[in-house]
Each structure stands twice: as C-alpha cells, then as structure tokens.
Design a protein around this motif. Structure first.
Motif, PDB file in Angstrom:
ATOM      1  N   THR A 143       0.811  -1.224   0.000  1.00  3.99           N
ATOM      2  CA  THR A 143       0.000   0.000   0.000  1.00  3.99           C
ATOM      3  C   THR A 143       0.841   1.270   0.000  1.00  3.99           C
ATOM      4  N   SER A 144       2.091   1.190   0.406  1.00  2.00           N
ATOM      5  CA  SER A 144       2.926   2.388   0.480  1.00  2.00           C
ATOM      6  C   SER A 144       3.510   2.743  -0.886  1.00  2.00           C
ATOM      7  N   GLU A 145       3.761   4.043  -1.088  1.00  2.00           N
ATOM      8  CA  GLU A 145       4.368   4.480  -2.338  1.00  2.00           C
ATOM      9  C   GLU A 145       5.795   3.947  -2.455  1.00  2.00           C
ATOM     10  N   GLN A 146       6.173   3.545  -3.652  1.00  2.00           N
ATOM     11  CA  GLN A 146       7.522   3.061  -3.930  1.00  2.00           C
ATOM     12  C   GLN A 146       8.235   4.096  -4.795  1.00  2.00           C
ATOM     13  N   SER A 147       9.344   4.628  -4.271  1.00  2.00           N
ATOM     14  CA  SER A 147      10.010   5.743  -4.937  1.00  2.00           C
ATOM     15  C   SER A 147      10.903   5.277  -6.079  1.00  2.00           C
ATOM     16  N   VAL A 148      11.187   6.221  -6.963  1.00  2.00           N
ATOM     17  CA  VAL A 148      12.065   5.969  -8.108  1.00  2.00           C
ATOM     18  C   VAL A 148      13.469   6.454  -7.757  1.00  2.00           C
TER      19      VAL A 148
ATOM     20  N   THR B  25       6.803  13.044  -8.958  1.00  2.00           N
ATOM     21  CA  THR B  25       7.852  12.396  -8.175  1.00  2.00           C
ATOM     22  C   THR B  25       8.284  11.047  -8.738  1.00  2.00           C
ATOM     23  N   GLY B  26       7.439  10.432  -9.569  1.00  2.00           N
ATOM     24  CA  GLY B  26       7.755   9.107 -10.103  1.00  2.00           C
ATOM     25  C   GLY B  26       7.396   7.968  -9.168  1.00  2.00           C
ATOM     26  N   ALA B  27       6.842   8.281  -7.978  1.00  2.00           N
ATOM     27  CA  ALA B  27       6.478   7.225  -7.023  1.00  2.00           C
ATOM     28  C   ALA B  27       5.277   6.443  -7.548  1.00  2.00           C
ATOM     29  N   ILE B  28       5.276   5.115  -7.321  1.00  2.00           N
ATOM     30  CA  ILE B  28       4.167   4.263  -7.744  1.00  2.00           C
ATOM     31  C   ILE B  28       3.506   3.648  -6.520  1.00  2.00           C
ATOM     32  N   THR B  29       2.214   3.307  -6.656  1.00  2.00           N
ATOM     33  CA  THR B  29       1.454   2.670  -5.577  1.00  2.00           C
ATOM     34  C   THR B  29       0.962   1.323  -6.076  1.00  2.00           C
ATOM     35  N   PRO B  30       1.611   0.217  -5.669  1.00  2.00           N
ATOM     36  CA  PRO B  30       1.236  -1.110  -6.190  1.00  2.00           C
ATOM     37  C   PRO B  30      -0.197  -1.521  -5.865  1.00  2.00           C
ATOM     38  N   SER B  31      -0.687  -1.211  -4.651  1.00  2.00           N
ATOM     39  CA  SER B  31      -1.991  -1.728  -4.232  1.00  2.00           C
ATOM     40  C   SER B  31      -3.141  -1.174  -5.063  1.00  2.00           C
ATOM     41  N   THR B  32      -2.972   0.014  -5.649  1.00  2.00           N
ATOM     42  CA  THR B  32      -4.043   0.598  -6.472  1.00  2.00           C
ATOM     43  C   THR B  32      -3.765   0.420  -7.961  1.00  2.00           C
ATOM     44  N   SER B  33      -2.735  -0.322  -8.285  1.00  2.00           N
ATOM     45  CA  SER B  33      -2.397  -0.591  -9.690  1.00  2.00           C
ATOM     46  C   SER B  33      -2.969  -1.940 -10.116  1.00  2.00           C
TER      47      SER B  33
END
Length: 471
Positions: free
Chosen positions: A218-223, A248-256
């Motif tokens: 659920t947490s954002e994953q930074s680039v 920022t390029g951060a991705i959120t896996p849980s909402t993808s």
C-alpha cells in the motif's frame, strides 16, 4: 562675556561647511577619428566635492552615461557627433560643462546585418553570420577577442559565416568578426559581439529497486533518478493501470493493476536541446491464492492406493510444498497421501505456494481423517441354553476402533434384541443359530461383521409305563 565697550554677549559655536565647486582639470579629447566597429572613449578629470556626471551627445542626455568616462565598445556611423559632460557638485555649487569632444567615424565597410547571439545544444550544428558591403578583402572571426582558424568542428572562420558542426561545450564564448578592405581611410571594421551559448545535453537514468512489487503493497515506492547536467525537474508517465505520481515518479502497487509496465521519465526540450527520455521496467504481481481438497476424505486405513489432492488457485500458486503432522504419510511435492501406511486420526494438511514477484506465498489448508478399520468379536458364554431359561442372556462384545453401536441379527426362531444382542431362550425355538453383529460402513471403511453360534436346547420330556400291572 564683554566686548570692547564693556558690555554685550557672545553666541554659541557653530560649524560652517564650505563645498568646493566642481572644476574640470582635464578636458575630453577634443577630436577623435575612428573606423566603424572599433571602440572609443571620452573622459574628464575633475576636482571638487560630491561629483555627479551626465554625458550628452548633441546636447541630449545619454542614458546610463554617468561616470567620468564614457565608452562606446563598437562605433558605428550613427555615433558620430559632439559630446560633452556636465559635472555637478554639492548644492548650492553650480555645475560645469566640459568643452566639446568631436567624434568622427569613417567607414569604408558597412555592416548591414550584425551577428546574432545563438543558444544551441551540445552536438548540434549552428553558425554565426555577418553581412557587409564595401571593398572587402578578408574576414577574420574572433572568440573572446582572439582570432580563430578552421579546424576540429569549426569551418568558415575567414568567411562571412562561421559554422560549428557538432557543437562542443568549449565552443561557447563571445564572437565577433574583423572585416578588412585593401585600402581607404579605414582598412578594418569590427562587428558587434554575439554570444554563443552551448547547452550540455542532459542525461538521466531511472530505476525502481523493489520491482517486482506485490499488489498488496500500500505504500508508495520511490524511483531512483540519477543523471548529469540539467536532468531534474522532468515528468513521469506510464501506461494506464499503473498508479504513478507524474511529478515524483512514485508508484502505488496496491491501487495498480497487475502487469508489466514501462515508466518513462521525460526532460522537456530546453536550451536548444531536444527532449530527453529515460525508461525503467516495473512489474506489479497479482496476489496468489490457493485452495486444496481431498475428495475421498475420510479414508479407511485399508486403502493402499495413493489419494491425490485437488489444488486450484489464481496467479502464481502452483509448485509449492505440502506438509502435515507426523502420522500422515504425504508426498511433500504432489500432496498425495497413503492411508494404509498412515496412522488413524485427524490431520490438517498445509499447502505453501512459492514466493514470487515480491508476493508472499499463498497458504491453503484442509482437514483429512484416516479411519482405523473396526474389528469385533461376539460370544454368548452360556450357550447352549435350555429353552426353559426365561431370563435374557447378554452377549459379550469386544473389538478395536469404532466397533460399538452396531446391530445384531439372527435367523427366525431366535428371540434377539437387535440393539443389545441379548437373547431370550424361553421364547425362542429350539435349534442352532448364527448371530451376526454388523458395524455399518463409516469413515471410509466398509461394513464389518462378527458372528457367534448359539444353541437353544428343547426341554426334554419322558414317559414310563409297565405292560402289566400285576406281576
């Protein structure tokens, strides 16, 4: 105090400031003759208090010309005329005006189009040009005041157009061109300087250290962004399905949505350089699920063949291992069990799927029962029974596993309680009987029977007589 007359008063002391009026000690050069394109300057040396200067041409103020020296770095014919400077001191002293300084500008060569400043990207091609009329014999381009020659990526250094093929950072500087003629009063003229600015090409790389990412994060994953020159401040983009912060390029896996994506980082075109992109691959892994079951459970311990498991699930769920408590014979790879070599009892089988794509293993459980085959023996300790026995006669039942709770049966003629197995000789018909005790099929095991022989003996009767009554 007193005065000479013996009376009167004196005032208090006070300061008197005497300002020196401005004076021009050295006048500007009264007459200068220069060729167009070259520098010229006028100056005065003054004395006095609190100077200010204002240079004039033809009696009109020259904007920004407020020091004791006025310079023109690149003279043209329009600069010719009379110049003066007004020197002002501290009020109330009056200002003073210098003598006229005459500027004569000669021109054998006229520059009709000056070089124009250029801003371009490293590696691209560009040029600087001048247009001039007159009897021209040569052109010499200069960088920061130093003549340059053809070579490397430079060509046309002695022509109206100097060309840079594949700009280098070292090409940056201020360029002008000296134009010469074979004779006349002005054999040379100098163009205005034009700056050449070379922008370094930005370079960038991006990466996501944790890829692949599980869909449950659920947490954002930074680039990770690195590069050189002006590589920051770009924007991020990705195909639909990946939740991405464009800044920022951060991705959120849980909402993808699970899948493979290419993230693109774009540095906008700037400073003559085209836009620059960098890419990175990102994988979002769907959460695996698994279920297991054994269709035949419970299993009788008499079953010698292996019993297979049914495994189903979603995403990466196969290829795991099976475990169970001691006593159950199980194949850890296939999940097959062997009832005949297992101990009777209740077991929980656990399936642990493989860890994959950043996701934890899927875990599934199911319950299995191995049923021990019941055994039983029955007997009637008093057999044979005389038919005159009116009391019920109990059966003796013994056995293993689930041997109780069965039913008793016998051929017609024997009075028997089907639940308890007790018999009543007095109401039975004399004879030999086979009593059967039946344990119903249960727990995967077939029905089991036990038998005992019972004899009911008829009451004997006798009569006696004598043939003659008198002897």
């Amino acid at each position: 105090g007193t005065n000479a007359c013996g009376n009167g008063t004196l005032s208090a002391n006070f300061a008197v400031t005497v300002n020196q009026p401005p004076a021009i000690n050295t006048q500007p050069n009264p007459s200068q003759t220069v060729c167009s394109g070259f520098p010229v300057s006028f100056s005065v040396i003054t004395t006095g208090t609190g100077f200010t200067y204002q240079w004039k041409k033809g009696g009109a103020n020259i904007l920004g010309a407020t020091s004791n020296t006025y310079s023109i770095p690149n003279v043209s014919t329009v600069d010719a005329g009379n110049y003066t400077v007004v020197v002002s001191g501290t009020s109330p002293c009056t200002s003073v005006t210098s003598e006229n300084a005459v500027l004569i500008v000669n021109q054998d060569i006229e520059i009709t189009n000056q070089p124009i400043a250029q801003l371009n990207c490293e590696g691209k091609n560009t040029s600087l040009s001048v247009t001039a009329t007159g009897n021209i014999s040569s052109y010499v381009w200069r960088k920061n005041g130093i003549p340059i020659s053809n070579g490397g990526n430079i060509s046309g250094a002695t022509t109206p157009t100097i060309t840079f093929t594949g700009l280098l950072l070292s090409n940056a500087g201020n360029y002008d061109v000296v134009i010469s003629s074979p004779g006349g009063s002005c054999s040379q003229t100098l163009s205005n300087p034009a700056s050449l600015t070379v922008t370094p090409v930005p370079k960038a790389t991006i990466s996501y250290a944790g890829t692949p990412f599980c869909n449950d994060i659920t947490s954002e994953q930074s680039v990770n962004l690195s590069g050189s020159n002006a590589y920051t401040g770009g924007s991020y983009s990705a195909p639909t399905g990946l939740t991405l912060n464009a800044s920022t390029g951060a991705i959120t896996p849980s909402t993808s949505i699970a899948g493979s994506y290419v993230v693109t980082y774009t540095i906008a075109a700037a400073g003559g350089c085209s836009e620059v992109t960098a890419t990175a691959n990102v994988t979002i892994t769907a959460i695996p699920t698994a279920t297991i079951s054994y269709a035949g459970s419970p299993f009788c311990k008499t079953i010698t063949g292996v019993q297979t498991v049914t495994l189903s699930g979603t995403n990466t769920y196969s290829g795991g291992t099976f475990t169970a408590p001691a006593g159950l014979i199980i194949n850890s790879t296939t999940g097959e069990i062997t009832p005949s070599s297992s101990k009777a009892g209740n077991y929980t089988v656990t399936y642990t799927g493989p860890t994959s794509g950043g996701c934890a293993a899927a875990i599934a459980t199911t319950n299995i029962t191995i049923t021990g085959l019941p055994t039983a023996t029955i007997s009637y300790s008093g057999t044979p029974y005389c038919k005159n026995t009116a009391t019920g006669q109990a059966v003796t039942l013994s056995g293993t596993n689930a041997y109780t709770g069965g039913t008793y049966s016998a051929p017609t003629g024997l009075t028997i309680n089907s639940t308890t197995g007790g018999i009543t000789p007095s109401s039975s018909t004399a004879g030999n009987y086979l009593v059967t005790y039946t344990i119903l099929a249960a727990g995967g095991c077939s029905a089991v029977t036990a038998t005992a022989n019972v004899t009911i003996t008829a009451i004997p009767t006798a009569t006696i007589n004598y043939a003659a009554t008198q002897f």
